[in-house]
Enzyme design. Structure first.
Site, PDB file in Angstrom:
ATOM      1  N   HIS A   1     -45.548 -26.226  43.030  1.00  0.00           N
ATOM      2  CA  HIS A   1     -44.409 -27.106  42.714  1.00  0.00           C
ATOM      3  C   HIS A   1     -43.159 -26.698  43.493  1.00  0.00           C
ATOM      4  CE1 HIS A   1     -43.618 -30.526  40.331  1.00  0.00           C
ATOM      5  NE2 HIS A   1     -43.203 -29.991  39.216  1.00  0.00           N
TER       6      HIS A   1
ATOM      7  N   ASN B   1     -41.192 -35.669  38.536  1.00  0.00           N
ATOM      8  CA  ASN B   1     -40.044 -35.539  37.628  1.00  0.00           C
ATOM      9  C   ASN B   1     -38.734 -35.230  38.340  1.00  0.00           C
ATOM     10  OD1 ASN B   1     -41.562 -36.100  35.352  1.00  0.00           O
ATOM     11  ND2 ASN B   1     -42.114 -33.961  35.017  1.00  0.00           N
TER      12      ASN B   1
ATOM     13  N   ASN C   1     -37.153 -31.075  36.328  1.00  0.00           N
ATOM     14  CA  ASN C   1     -36.812 -32.377  35.739  1.00  0.00           C
ATOM     15  C   ASN C   1     -35.313 -32.573  35.546  1.00  0.00           C
ATOM     16  OD1 ASN C   1     -36.545 -30.537  33.722  1.00  0.00           O
ATOM     17  ND2 ASN C   1     -37.726 -31.638  32.186  1.00  0.00           N
TER      18      ASN C   1
ATOM     19  N   PHE D   1     -34.198 -26.636  36.093  1.00  0.00           N
ATOM     20  CA  PHE D   1     -35.622 -26.861  36.267  1.00  0.00           C
ATOM     21  C   PHE D   1     -35.852 -28.218  36.917  1.00  0.00           C
ATOM     22  CE2 PHE D   1     -35.789 -23.185  33.671  1.00  0.00           C
ATOM     23  CZ  PHE D   1     -36.915 -22.528  34.152  1.00  0.00           C
TER      24      PHE D   1
ATOM     25  N   ASP E   1     -43.089 -31.343  46.653  1.00  0.00           N
ATOM     26  CA  ASP E   1     -44.554 -31.294  46.636  1.00  0.00           C
ATOM     27  C   ASP E   1     -45.127 -32.668  46.276  1.00  0.00           C
ATOM     28  OD1 ASP E   1     -43.244 -30.606  44.064  1.00  0.00           O
ATOM     29  OD2 ASP E   1     -45.272 -30.676  43.272  1.00  0.00           O
TER      30      ASP E   1
END
Length: 196
Positions: free
Chosen positions: A22, A116, A70, A68, A95
């Site tokens: 990610h 996200n 999201n 993070f 990614d």
């Protein structure tokens, strides 16, 4: 000459995530910074780590959001608003499950593909019109396994494919800045990482 003023890499902060799939966007921006003799530094007001590359006509800001994934949009929108950077002047690297390791694609605008980080950037900028650099990480084959897959480490051979692709993608960003989107896409889309 493409007027890209902000290059964003998406990932999750913290050492436990640094080698997970990610974080491919982080890897790309960190490598691009290194190639230009820059180190990304924490900048609290932009909720992330930032750097600036100035060469000739080029004035490019780099950003790794440290919220993070999201919540990536907060950092992007804050920096874009502060420096009056339009969505069309932003390139976001991240990614992509729908591309195999060893491939990457450049595009402008479009949907979120269920990512996200991209969803939040679209929401915070109020526009999907930024450029995207999608770095292939492959798909685990089943939707229920996606979270563990993107937050997992790739096997060495896959990691090598992704590393090679990121090197090519950094070169394509240089082409994008100097010659425009078409030259960058031609370079990147014709590249195929060598599978052992």
């Amino acid at each position: 000459m493409s007027e890209i003023r902000l290059l964003v890499g998406l990932g999750n902060p913290g050492p436990e995530y640094s080698h997970t799939r990610h974080n491919a966007g982080f890897w790309l921006v960190e490598q691009f910074a290194r190639q230009h003799g820059q180190t990304l530094q924490p900048e609290v007001k932009f909720f992330g780590h930032t750097a600036r590359i100035q060469q000739g006509n080029l004035d490019l800001r780099l950003l790794l959001p440290m919220n993070f994934m999201n919540r990536s949009g907060q950092a992007v929108a804050t920096m874009a608003n502060f420096y009056k950077i339009a969505p069309e002047q932003i390139l976001v690297a991240y990614d992509e499950l729908d591309l195999p390791p060893g491939t990457a694609k450049l595009k402008t605008g479009g949907g979120t593909g269920g990512h996200n980080g991209i969803k939040d950037i679209v929401a915070q900028l109020g526009s999907p019109d930024f450029h995207r650099l999608r770095i292939g990480i492959g798909h685990p084959g089943d939707k229920s396994r996606v979270t563990g897959y993107v937050l997992g480490k790739a096997p060495a051979a896959e990691q090598q494919l992704m590393d090679d692709t990121i090197t090519q993608a950094c070169h394509s960003i240089k082409l994008l800045l100097e010659q425009g989107m078409t030259a960058a896409q031609q370079h990147l889309h014709s590249f195929k990482a060598q599978r052992e």
